[in-house]
Write a protein that holds these residues in place. Structure first.
Motif, PDB file in Angstrom:
ATOM      1  N   LEU A   1      16.201  14.336  -9.171  1.00  0.00           N
ATOM      2  CA  LEU A   1      16.561  13.435  -8.040  1.00  0.00           C
ATOM      3  C   LEU A   1      15.772  13.597  -7.050  1.00  0.00           C
ATOM      4  CD1 LEU A   1      18.583  11.536  -6.714  1.00  0.00           C
ATOM      5  CD2 LEU A   1      19.946  13.475  -6.124  1.00  0.00           C
ATOM      6  N   ALA A   2      15.390  15.098  -6.778  1.00  0.00           N
ATOM      7  CA  ALA A   2      14.313  15.389  -5.653  1.00  0.00           C
ATOM      8  C   ALA A   2      12.928  14.666  -6.007  1.00  0.00           C
ATOM      9  CB  ALA A   2      14.261  17.035  -5.710  1.00  0.00           C
ATOM     10  N   GLY A   3      12.579  14.876  -7.067  1.00  0.00           N
ATOM     11  CA  GLY A   3      11.322  14.052  -7.346  1.00  0.00           C
ATOM     12  C   GLY A   3      11.198  12.685  -7.170  1.00  0.00           C
ATOM     13  N   MET A   4      12.423  12.048  -7.583  1.00  0.00           N
ATOM     14  CA  MET A   4      12.378  10.512  -7.287  1.00  0.00           C
ATOM     15  C   MET A   4      12.632  10.236  -5.857  1.00  0.00           C
ATOM     16  SD  MET A   4      14.430   9.372 -10.891  1.00  0.00           S
ATOM     17  CE  MET A   4      14.320   7.454 -10.370  1.00  0.00           C
ATOM     18  N   THR A   5      13.375  11.035  -5.313  1.00  0.00           N
ATOM     19  CA  THR A   5      13.527  10.998  -3.814  1.00  0.00           C
ATOM     20  C   THR A   5      12.019  10.825  -3.044  1.00  0.00           C
ATOM     21  OG1 THR A   5      15.531  11.702  -3.938  1.00  0.00           O
ATOM     22  CG2 THR A   5      14.456  11.712  -1.908  1.00  0.00           C
ATOM     23  N   GLY A   6      11.262  12.062  -3.648  1.00  0.00           N
ATOM     24  CA  GLY A   6      10.006  12.134  -3.076  1.00  0.00           C
ATOM     25  C   GLY A   6       9.076  10.976  -3.314  1.00  0.00           C
ATOM     26  N   ALA A   7       9.213  10.435  -4.456  1.00  0.00           N
ATOM     27  CA  ALA A   7       8.603   9.196  -4.950  1.00  0.00           C
ATOM     28  C   ALA A   7       8.719   7.976  -4.065  1.00  0.00           C
ATOM     29  CB  ALA A   7       8.678   8.949  -6.410  1.00  0.00           C
ATOM     30  N   TRP A   8      10.033   7.619  -3.657  1.00  0.00           N
ATOM     31  CA  TRP A   8      10.402   6.750  -2.858  1.00  0.00           C
ATOM     32  C   TRP A   8       9.959   7.158  -1.546  1.00  0.00           C
ATOM     33  CZ3 TRP A   8      12.299   2.248  -3.422  1.00  0.00           C
ATOM     34  CH2 TRP A   8      13.125   1.733  -4.542  1.00  0.00           C
ATOM     35  N   LEU A   9       9.804   8.059  -1.041  1.00  0.00           N
ATOM     36  CA  LEU A   9       9.393   8.546   0.432  1.00  0.00           C
ATOM     37  C   LEU A   9       7.585   8.074   0.485  1.00  0.00           C
ATOM     38  CD1 LEU A   9      11.283  11.672   1.075  1.00  0.00           C
ATOM     39  CD2 LEU A   9      11.401   9.553   2.578  1.00  0.00           C
TER      40      LEU A   9
END
Length: 573
Positions: free
Chosen positions: A101-109
């Protein structure tokens, strides 16, 4: 796109202020990192790991010199909420999902950075953010009832579920967790309110005074640990925390249901950005630096990817820690570098420090740290000032508590847009006239003004677009129908900044309807960009013999009314 960092050059005052600020923040961060990890349903080391590489990433790329990035209460709650229904917190791969989730959140950012979302932040109103934050604070506080009561509460459900479960099983509440948690709340509250008054009486250096004022969480952790070691009461404790550093690796995407995290991670990324940007802008008012929203997206995205690589949890800027960093004298993100050094030392010996720390003490820490986020006066003030803003606040607040955070935010944004469209679909339109012996024009219903027989000046106080074009036509035609003497309609465009294609069609249709009534349409004081749009069309030809006037006074003069010469006066419409 230009990218800057806040590390170099070194502050002229040297690194000592940043060193002291970094130490103060580390003292505050250690117990918070443990508490927020439990809030997210993760082991304590996940909170500590979130306080390492993410700090470095933001320190290098962030545009705020004092924003403290790391685990945050609201983001921890949203992490738990985002993973609810996808994986159980008791499952062996729950930690892996949180890392993903942290990695995908970073990708969205990163995606937000690529499309320049930093310039779009005004689309989400303050009422939505305040309503969400206030409701999240209540949900967080209620979620700590299991640590206050010692009850084995079922996971999931609405934000009110812990309260309902506690009321239903009140006879089973354990005494030791309740006493420990309430004593922890009393200790922290006392420390916040009275210790600053005590330290103010002594001639202490500012950094030392700030350290003493903010040491309450550390005192609570120490006191709770000693309580367990000395009395050995029936209290659930943190247990051994593995010492050392995380093994750096990418999340195992193929082994997990990453598709289920696409929307939750996108919403989480948006909240991380808005919360962090709000904190940065608040602190920037007392600083000389300028916050660059798009660079913040890049920095926060990198910080969350760093969290994913280091098996941590999603991170954001923390309001409390950031304010402490600033008040402790931090001059640049070197303070975050020193915080990283201190947290590194903690991770090396963490296991022996926190093994006997009671959950009830962490629950008390979360409650006291979260309570200031409940800003109910924002909702009341919004309601008193403008009911529509109050409705947005209340809608967001209620749905976050009753359903979940994502639903509350989406509903709040949707209601804001609906209210905006409704408001702009019925814009303020005024018939105006000239104030006697001036070249200023005002609403005929508010002022005693001069008008020209057979001429009406109509001012539209909104952009002309698809949602309000019909309203404008109906308003003008109704006005003409009530005054058969009207032979000229002058549409005043001082407040019109944009006209879309539907707005153009509305002007052409209005012109046709007025011609059927032997009324001539004119335009006056339309802005340059709007006239650039209209010049690409045949509107000027279609409204003939109507004209396009540069000023309202030109229109009145041409239509048979003389205005005294006052070339230095400005028109205030």
């Amino acid at each position: 796109m230009k990218i800057r960092n806040t590390l170099y050059p070194l502050p002229r005052q040297g690194l000592l202020p940043d060193f002291i600020a970094g130490l103060v923040v580390a003292v505050m961060l250690v117990p918070q990192a443990l508490a927020y990890a439990f809030l997210a349903g993760l082991p304590p080391e996940a909170g500590l790991f979130s306080s390492l590489l993410p700090l470095l990433a933001y320190a290098v790329l962030g545009s705020s010199p004092t924003l403290a990035v790391g685990p945050v209460a609201i983001i921890s709650l949203m992490t738990l909420s985002s993973l609810h229904g996808i994986v159980s917190p008791d499952a062996s791969d729950y930690h892996a999902y949180a890392t993903l989730l942290a990695g995908m959140t970073g990708a969205w950012l990163f995606i937000f950075f690529a499309i320049g979302l930093g310039s779009w932040t005004s689309f989400i109103s303050h009422s939505v953010i305040s309503g969400f934050t206030s409701a999240a604070a209540i949900v967080i506080i209620l979620s700590q009832l299991k640590y206050f009561t010692g009850l084995d509460m079922p996971r999931g459900g609405s934000g009110w579920s812990p309260a309902a479960f506690t009321v239903e099983h009140w006879r089973e509440i354990a005494l030791w967790p309740l006493i420990t948690a309430l004593a922890g709340v009393a200790l922290l509250t006392f420390w916040q309110k009275f210790i600053p008054a005590v330290t103010a009486r002594f001639a202490l250096p500012d950094a030392l005074r700030t350290l003493a004022n903010r040491a309450g969480p550390l005192v609570l952790v120490t006191t709770g640990t000693l309580l367990v070691l000395v009395l050995n009461p029936p209290l659930a404790t943190v247990g051994a925390v593995p010492s050392g550093f995380p093994a750096l690796s990418l999340p195992a995407i193929t082994d997990l249901d990453w598709q289920a995290l696409v929307i939750p991670s996108g919403v989480l990324a948006l909240i991380i950005f808005l919360e962090s940007l709000s904190i940065s802008n608040t602190m920037a008012r007392e600083q000389t630096n300028r916050i660059r929203p798009n660079q913040e997206l890049l920095a926060l995205g990198t910080a969350n990817v760093a969290a994913a690589i280091s098996h941590a949890m999603p991170v954001a800027g923390g309001f409390g820690r950031s304010m402490v960093m600033q008040s402790a004298g931090a001059l640049s993100q070197w303070a975050a570098i020193f915080t990283f050094v201190f947290m590194t030392l903690v991770c090396l010996i963490a296991g022996s420090w926190f093994q006997h720390l009671p959950h009830a003490a962490l629950g008390a820490l979360i409650v006291v740290a979260t309570w200031p986020l409940f800003r109910w006066r924002d909702g009341l003030n919004a309601w008193n000032f403008q009911r529509s803003d109050g409705i947005v606040w209340l809608t967001t607040f209620a749905l976050v508590i009753v359903v979940d955070a994502e639903s509350g935010i989406i509903a709040g944004v949707a209601v804001s847009l609906v209210i905006y469209l409704r408001r702009t679909s019925q814009p303020h339109i005024a018939e105006i006239g000239r104030l006697p012996r001036t070249q200023q024009f005002r609403n005929v219903l508010r002022h005693s003004v001069e008008t020209i027989p057979g001429v009406t000046l109509i001012r539209v106080d909104e952009n002309l677009y698809f949602a309000n074009s019909d309203y404008l036509i109906d308003y003008v035609l109704e006005r003409v129908a009530r005054r058969p003497d009207i032979r000229h309609v002058v549409l005043v465009g001082t407040a019109i900044n944009h006209i879309d294609y539907c707005g153009l069609e509305a002007l052409e249709l209005l012109n046709s309807r007025l011609k059927e009534r032997s009324v001539v349409l004119h335009l006056a004081e339309f802005k340059g960009p709007v006239m650039d749009q209209l010049s690409k069309t045949h509107l000027a030809e279609k409204i003939r013999p109507g004209q396009v006037f540069f000023t309202i006074s030109d229109a009145m003069s041409a239509l048979g009314h003389s205005i005294p010469e006052k070339s230095n006066d400005n028109y205030i419409i």
